[in-house]
Write a protein that holds these residues in place. Structure first.
Motif, short mmCIF file in Angstrom:
data_model
loop_
_atom_site.label_atom_id
_atom_site.label_comp_id
_atom_site.label_asym_id
_atom_site.label_seq_id
_atom_site.Cartn_x
_atom_site.Cartn_y
_atom_site.Cartn_z
N VAL A 130 -41.50 -13.92 -28.51
CA VAL A 130 -42.00 -14.30 -29.84
C VAL A 130 -41.02 -15.24 -30.52
N SER A 131 -39.74 -14.88 -30.50
CA SER A 131 -38.72 -15.72 -31.13
C SER A 131 -38.63 -17.08 -30.45
N GLY A 132 -38.73 -17.11 -29.12
CA GLY A 132 -38.69 -18.38 -28.42
C GLY A 132 -39.84 -19.29 -28.79
N LEU A 133 -41.02 -18.72 -28.99
CA LEU A 133 -42.18 -19.54 -29.38
C LEU A 133 -42.06 -20.01 -30.83
N TYR A 134 -41.45 -19.20 -31.69
CA TYR A 134 -41.17 -19.69 -33.05
C TYR A 134 -40.16 -20.83 -33.01
N LEU A 135 -39.19 -20.73 -32.12
CA LEU A 135 -38.23 -21.82 -31.95
C LEU A 135 -38.94 -23.10 -31.51
N LEU A 136 -39.85 -23.00 -30.58
CA LEU A 136 -40.61 -24.17 -30.14
C LEU A 136 -41.45 -24.74 -31.29
N GLY A 137 -42.05 -23.86 -32.07
CA GLY A 137 -42.80 -24.32 -33.23
C GLY A 137 -41.92 -25.02 -34.24
N GLY A 138 -40.70 -24.51 -34.43
CA GLY A 138 -39.76 -25.16 -35.33
C GLY A 138 -39.34 -26.53 -34.82
N LEU A 139 -39.14 -26.65 -33.51
CA LEU A 139 -38.80 -27.96 -32.93
C LEU A 139 -39.95 -28.94 -33.11
N TYR A 140 -41.17 -28.45 -33.04
CA TYR A 140 -42.33 -29.31 -33.31
C TYR A 140 -42.30 -29.84 -34.75
N LEU A 141 -41.96 -28.97 -35.69
CA LEU A 141 -41.87 -29.41 -37.09
C LEU A 141 -40.75 -30.43 -37.27
N LEU A 142 -39.65 -30.26 -36.56
CA LEU A 142 -38.57 -31.24 -36.61
C LEU A 142 -39.04 -32.58 -36.03
N TRP A 143 -39.75 -32.52 -34.93
CA TRP A 143 -40.27 -33.74 -34.30
C TRP A 143 -41.24 -34.48 -35.22
N ARG A 144 -42.06 -33.70 -35.95
CA ARG A 144 -43.01 -34.30 -36.90
C ARG A 144 -42.34 -34.72 -38.20
N ARG A 145 -41.06 -34.41 -38.36
CA ARG A 145 -40.29 -34.70 -39.57
C ARG A 145 -40.86 -34.01 -40.81
N ILE A 146 -41.43 -32.86 -40.58
CA ILE A 146 -41.90 -32.04 -41.70
C ILE A 146 -40.74 -31.27 -42.30
N ILE A 147 -39.79 -30.87 -41.46
CA ILE A 147 -38.55 -30.27 -41.93
C ILE A 147 -37.39 -31.07 -41.33
N THR A 148 -36.19 -30.87 -41.87
CA THR A 148 -35.00 -31.46 -41.29
C THR A 148 -34.20 -30.38 -40.58
N TRP A 149 -33.23 -30.79 -39.80
CA TRP A 149 -32.47 -29.85 -38.99
C TRP A 149 -31.45 -29.05 -39.77
N HIS A 150 -31.13 -29.46 -40.98
CA HIS A 150 -29.97 -28.92 -41.68
C HIS A 150 -30.06 -27.41 -41.94
N ILE A 151 -31.16 -26.95 -42.50
CA ILE A 151 -31.27 -25.53 -42.84
C ILE A 151 -31.35 -24.66 -41.59
N PRO A 152 -32.24 -24.95 -40.61
CA PRO A 152 -32.27 -24.09 -39.42
C PRO A 152 -30.94 -24.02 -38.68
N VAL A 153 -30.28 -25.17 -38.51
CA VAL A 153 -29.00 -25.17 -37.80
C VAL A 153 -27.96 -24.37 -38.57
N ALA A 154 -27.93 -24.51 -39.89
CA ALA A 154 -26.96 -23.77 -40.70
C ALA A 154 -27.23 -22.27 -40.66
N VAL A 155 -28.51 -21.88 -40.72
CA VAL A 155 -28.84 -20.45 -40.65
C VAL A 155 -28.41 -19.87 -39.32
N LEU A 156 -28.86 -20.48 -38.23
CA LEU A 156 -28.57 -19.94 -36.91
C LEU A 156 -27.08 -20.04 -36.58
N GLY A 157 -26.44 -21.13 -37.01
CA GLY A 157 -25.02 -21.31 -36.72
C GLY A 157 -24.15 -20.29 -37.42
N SER A 158 -24.38 -20.07 -38.71
CA SER A 158 -23.55 -19.11 -39.45
C SER A 158 -23.81 -17.68 -38.97
#
Length: 342
Positions: A214-242
Motif C-alpha cells: 500500500v505504501s509503495g503504491l502511494y509512493l508511486l502515486g506521489g511520483l506521478y503528482l511530482l511528474w505532473r507538477r501538481i506538487i513539488t518535491w520539497h515537502i515529501p522529501v523533507a518529511v521522509l528525510g527527517s
C-alpha cells in the motif's frame, strides 16, 4: 487566498483538474487496501463522500453560493476521500460521517470555504475522531486477508460496520486488530525484534500484511503528482528525510523501538507525505518554507509515535505544522525581484 510570498503566478491547471488528479493518484493504493484488508475501505469512502457532498451543498445553499459550481471543483470529494483512506476499514458507519462533517463544516466552511482554511480539513476530521472515539479508531483495523479467520466479503464488512455489536463477536474479532505500528510498539516491551518479526504479521511477502505494498503504491502515486507538477518535491522529501534520520539515530536498536522500515512502510507515512502534507492551502508556500514545514512534520511524526500515546501521528503532526505555516512563510519569504539585500 493570497499567499505571503510572491510572485503569485497562475498555473494552467484548474482547481478541478488538480483535485481529480490527486484523487486518481490515490486509486492504486486504495485498490491495494481493499485487496489486503477488505471492503470496509470502499464502504468508508462511499459514506464519507456522500456525507461531504450533502454537507457541502447544504452549507453552500445557506451561504447563497452557487452549489453545482463549487461541488464540481472536487475539493469536498477529495477531502472526504483522504479521510476515508486514513480511517479503520471496520469502524462503525457513523465514524466516517462524523469525521467528514467535522472536516467540511468546521475545518473548511467555518473559515470561509476553499482557499481560506488554515488547517487541513481531512486531518481535522481525523483528529476529532481519534480524540473523541479512541477505541473505535484504534481497534477496528482489518486483519490482512491471508491471516484473517473470517472472510473479507463485502457482506461481512457491511455487517460489522452497520450492525456493530449486534453481530457475532467472533466475526468482529476475526476481522479486526490494531495496526502493525501499534502492535510493534506495544509488544516490543515483552518480546524482542526477532520474535516479533517471526510473527506472520511482520513476515515478508505480499500475502501476509500488505502495508508495504500500500505504501509503495502511494509512493508511486506521489511520483506521478511530482511528474505532473501538481506538487513539488520539497515537502515529501523533507518529511521522509527527517523521519528517516530520526529513526536511524534513535531507533537503531529494533529491540527497543519501532525500526525505520516500519516507520516508512507500516502506517500512513507515504499517504501523509505526498497527499496530505502537500495541501497547497494549509502548507508553507515558498520552497525554503516547504522544506522547514516538511521537516517539522517528519520530526513530529517520529516524536509522537515514539513517546506519545498514538500509534500513527500523521494527522497531529500536519495540524501542528499548519499552526506554524504562517510564521514559516514570514521568515522564508523570497527576496522580491529587483530588490537588493539590506
Amino acid at each position: 487566498m493570497l499567499t505571503p510570498s510572491s510572485p503569485h503566478a497562475v498555473g494552467n491547471q484548474s482547481v478541478q483538474q488538480v483535485m481529480f488528479s490527486v484523487w486518481a493518484a490515490t486509486l492504486p493504493g486504495f485498490a491495494a487496501l481493499i485487496w489486503f484488508f477488505g471492503w470496509g475501505y470502499l464502504i468508508n469512502a462511499v459514506l464519507a463522500v456522500a456525507t461531504a457532498l450533502v454537507a457541502e451543498a447544504i452549507i453552500l445553499r445557506l451561504r447563497r453560493r452557487p452549489v453545482w459550481f463549487f461541488l464540481g471543483d472536487g475539493s469536498a470529494l477529495l477531502t472526504a476521500w483522504l479521510l476515508a483512506l486514513a480511517l479503520p476499514p471496520l469502524a462503525p458507519w457513523w465514524i466516517p460521517v462524523i469525521g467528514t462533517l467535522a472536516a467540511i463544516v468546521f475545518a473548511k466552511h467555518l473559515y470561509g470555504g476553499l482557499g481560506n482554511n488554515p488547517f487541513n480539513p481531512a486531518m481535522v476530521g481525523y483528529a476529532v475522531l481519534l480524540i473523541s472515539f479512541p477505541v473505535e479508531m484504534t481497534t477496528r483495523w482489518g486483519i490482512p486477508a491471508a491471516l484473517a479467520t473470517e472472510a473479507h466479503s463485502l457482506l461481512d464488512s457491511a455487517r460489522v460496520i452497520f450492525a456493530g455489536l449486534r453481530v457475532d463477536p467472533a466475526l468482529v474479532d476475526g476481522m479486526t486488530m490494531a495496526t502493525p505500528l501499534d502492535v510493534y510498539k506495544n509488544d516490543i516491551a515483552t518480546l524482542d525484534a526477532a520474535e516479533l518479526r517471526a510473527e506472520p504479521l511482520f513476515s515478508a511477502g505480499w500475502r501476509v500484511y500488505g502495508w508495504e505494498w500500500v505504501s509503495g503504491l502511494y509512493l508511486l502515486g506521489g511520483l506521478y503528482l511530482l511528474w505532473r507538477r501538481i506538487i513539488t518535491w520539497h515537502i515529501p522529501v523533507a518529511v521522509l528525510g527527517s523521519l528517516t534520520l530520526l529513526a536511524l539515530l534513535f531507533s537503531w536498536n529494533p529491540d527497543l523501538r519501532v525500526p525505520v522500515d516500519l516507520h516508512l512502510l507500516g502506517g500512513a507515512t507515504m499517504l501523509g507525505a505526498f497527499f496530505i502534507a502537500t495541501d497547497p492551502v494549509s502548507a508553507a508556500t515558498s520552497n525554503r518554507g516547504k522544506l522547514v514545514f516538511g521537516a517539522g512534520i517528519g520530526i513530529l511524526i517520529y516524536v509522537i509515535r515514539t513517546w506519545g500515546n498514538y500509534p500513527d501521528a500523521v494527522a497531529f503532526a500536519v495540524l501542528l505544522m499548519n499552526f506554524a505555516a504562517p510564521l514559516i512563510d514570514h521568515y522564508t519569504r523570497p527576496r522580491v525581484y529587483g530588490e537588493g539585500r539590506s
